[in-house]
Enzyme design. Structure first.
Site, mmCIF file in Angstrom:
data_model
loop_
_atom_site.group_PDB
_atom_site.id
_atom_site.type_symbol
_atom_site.label_atom_id
_atom_site.label_comp_id
_atom_site.label_asym_id
_atom_site.label_seq_id
_atom_site.Cartn_x
_atom_site.Cartn_y
_atom_site.Cartn_z
ATOM 1 N N GLU A 113 -4.966 -4.910 10.654
ATOM 2 C CA GLU A 113 -3.931 -3.904 10.850
ATOM 3 C C GLU A 113 -4.204 -3.143 12.152
ATOM 4 O OE1 GLU A 113 -2.012 -2.582 6.921
ATOM 5 O OE2 GLU A 113 -3.907 -1.526 7.011
ATOM 6 N N HIS A 115 -9.371 1.068 4.983
ATOM 7 C CA HIS A 115 -8.096 1.278 5.682
ATOM 8 C C HIS A 115 -8.324 2.226 6.864
ATOM 9 C CE1 HIS A 115 -4.010 2.426 6.596
ATOM 10 N NE2 HIS A 115 -3.624 1.352 5.935
ATOM 11 N N ASN A 173 0.866 -1.179 0.000
ATOM 12 C CA ASN A 173 0.000 0.000 0.000
ATOM 13 C C ASN A 173 0.903 1.230 0.000
ATOM 14 O OD1 ASN A 173 -1.766 2.066 0.499
ATOM 15 N ND2 ASN A 173 -2.392 1.355 2.538
ATOM 16 N N TRP A 174 0.994 1.866 -1.153
ATOM 17 C CA TRP A 174 1.909 3.015 -1.271
ATOM 18 C C TRP A 174 1.360 4.277 -0.602
ATOM 19 C CZ3 TRP A 174 4.774 3.360 -6.640
ATOM 20 C CH2 TRP A 174 5.539 2.199 -6.804
ATOM 21 N N LYS A 175 0.079 4.259 -0.240
ATOM 22 C CA LYS A 175 -0.551 5.448 0.364
ATOM 23 C C LYS A 175 -0.282 6.660 -0.544
ATOM 24 C CE LYS A 175 -0.121 3.165 4.781
ATOM 25 N NZ LYS A 175 0.014 3.236 6.228
ATOM 26 N N GLY A 182 2.960 2.326 10.756
ATOM 27 C CA GLY A 182 3.936 3.408 10.599
ATOM 28 C C GLY A 182 4.689 3.751 11.871
ATOM 29 N N SER A 224 3.834 -2.095 10.226
ATOM 30 C CA SER A 224 5.286 -2.170 10.430
ATOM 31 C C SER A 224 5.899 -3.508 10.028
ATOM 32 C CB SER A 224 5.640 -1.824 11.887
ATOM 33 O OG SER A 224 5.251 -0.495 12.181
ATOM 34 N N GLY A 246 3.111 -1.153 4.190
ATOM 35 C CA GLY A 246 3.107 0.269 3.863
ATOM 36 C C GLY A 246 4.490 0.723 3.448
ATOM 37 N N GLY A 247 5.183 1.415 4.360
ATOM 38 C CA GLY A 247 6.470 2.047 4.059
ATOM 39 C C GLY A 247 7.461 1.141 3.330
ATOM 40 N N GLU A 264 -6.704 4.623 7.945
ATOM 41 C CA GLU A 264 -6.487 6.044 7.640
ATOM 42 C C GLU A 264 -7.728 6.648 7.000
ATOM 43 O OE1 GLU A 264 -2.779 5.420 5.591
ATOM 44 O OE2 GLU A 264 -1.871 4.895 7.511
#
Ligand code: 13P
Length: 252
Positions: A167, A97, A11-13, A173, A212, A233-234, A99
């Site tokens: 999640e 998600h 997930n590149w957000k 993150g 993470s 994610g990251g 967010e």
């Protein structure tokens, strides 16, 4: 035992640009060697979907959207329908998600409608859920995630696939991850809830872990019972890290 092929999705957000094409090419090359072992996908920002869709055509790396609208088309400024994701070659769409639940006020009912739209378009919804830190501290994790699953998950027809992504909000993150016992407990509860809802078909639904996930913790997280892949994610922005996670997910 039901075989569930692992799925590792990035997930590149709100990250990436047209220059990310080089990273995508490196991911495609690495994914090719894993084609038979693990399913892989990236979910870039919507403006990169056309570019990514062309690069990924025929690749062992699939395309996913990060969100969609529940309607097919119409006067919904700024929104993207599941049918539009299908049109650019996507196989998956993330829905719910945390967010989006937090920053856009999405409720589980809205997430359910979006997941139904993804199924309608012939794609797989990746339905995200997870407890906040205060819910974890209050000992409410299992009831919160069972409730989110119940409300956010449509009942698909016999042939359609849904994916769940657990999640924990406090692990996203932050570099923090739950203990393996906590992961096993949450995924076990979600499996039970899926089987209550879908009968035996609940055993075939993949439950991803997200929060993470890094190359150095992926192997242990992915070997935990009922963990059928990762939503990253990251660490999904760099081909080397993302591929390392995919390899670790299948013990390579
Ligand atoms: P991080 O891997 O950056 O913690 O993000 C997890 C996530 O939210 C994936 O959807």
């Amino acid at each position: 035992m039901t075989e569930r092929k692992k799925l590792v999705a990035g997930n590149w957000k709100m990250n990436g640009s047209r220059a990310s094409a080089n990273e995508i090419r490196a991911m495609i090359e690495g994914a090719e060697a894993l084609r038979d072992r693990v399913e892989m996908a990236i979910c870039p920002p919507a403006v990169l979907a056309g570019l990514a869709g062309e690069l990924l055509s025929g690749a062992a790396l699939g395309l996913g959207g990060q969100d969609c609208h529940a309607e097919r088309a119409g006067a919904f400024t700024g929104d993207i329908s599941a049918e539009m994701w299908a049109d650019v070659g996507a196989r998956y769409v993330l829905v719910g998600h945390s967010e989006r639940r937090t920053a856009h006020g999405e409720t589980s009912d809205m997430v359910n409608a979006k997941a139904s739209a993804v199924l309608r378009a012939g794609l797989q919804p990746v339905i995200c859920l997870g407890e906040s830190l205060s819910e974890r501290k209050a000992g409410a994790t299992l009831s919160v995630i069972s409730d989110q699953l119940e409300r956010s998950t449509p009942i698909p027809d016999e042939t359609a696939g849904i994916v769940i992504a657990y999640e924990p909000v406090w692990a996203i993150g932050t570099g923090l991850t739950p203990t393996l016992d906590q992961v096993a407990e949450a995924h076990g509860r979600l499996r039970e809830a899926l089987c209550d809802r879908l009968g035996d078909r609940g055993r075939g639904v993949r439950i991803l872990y997200g929060g993470s996930v890094k190359p150095d913790n992926a192997a242990v997280l992915m070997s935990t019972p009922n963990v059928d892949g990762a939503l990253v994610g990251g660490a999904s922005l760099k081909a080397a890290d993302f591929l390392a996670i995919a390899r670790a997910s299948v013990g390579l």
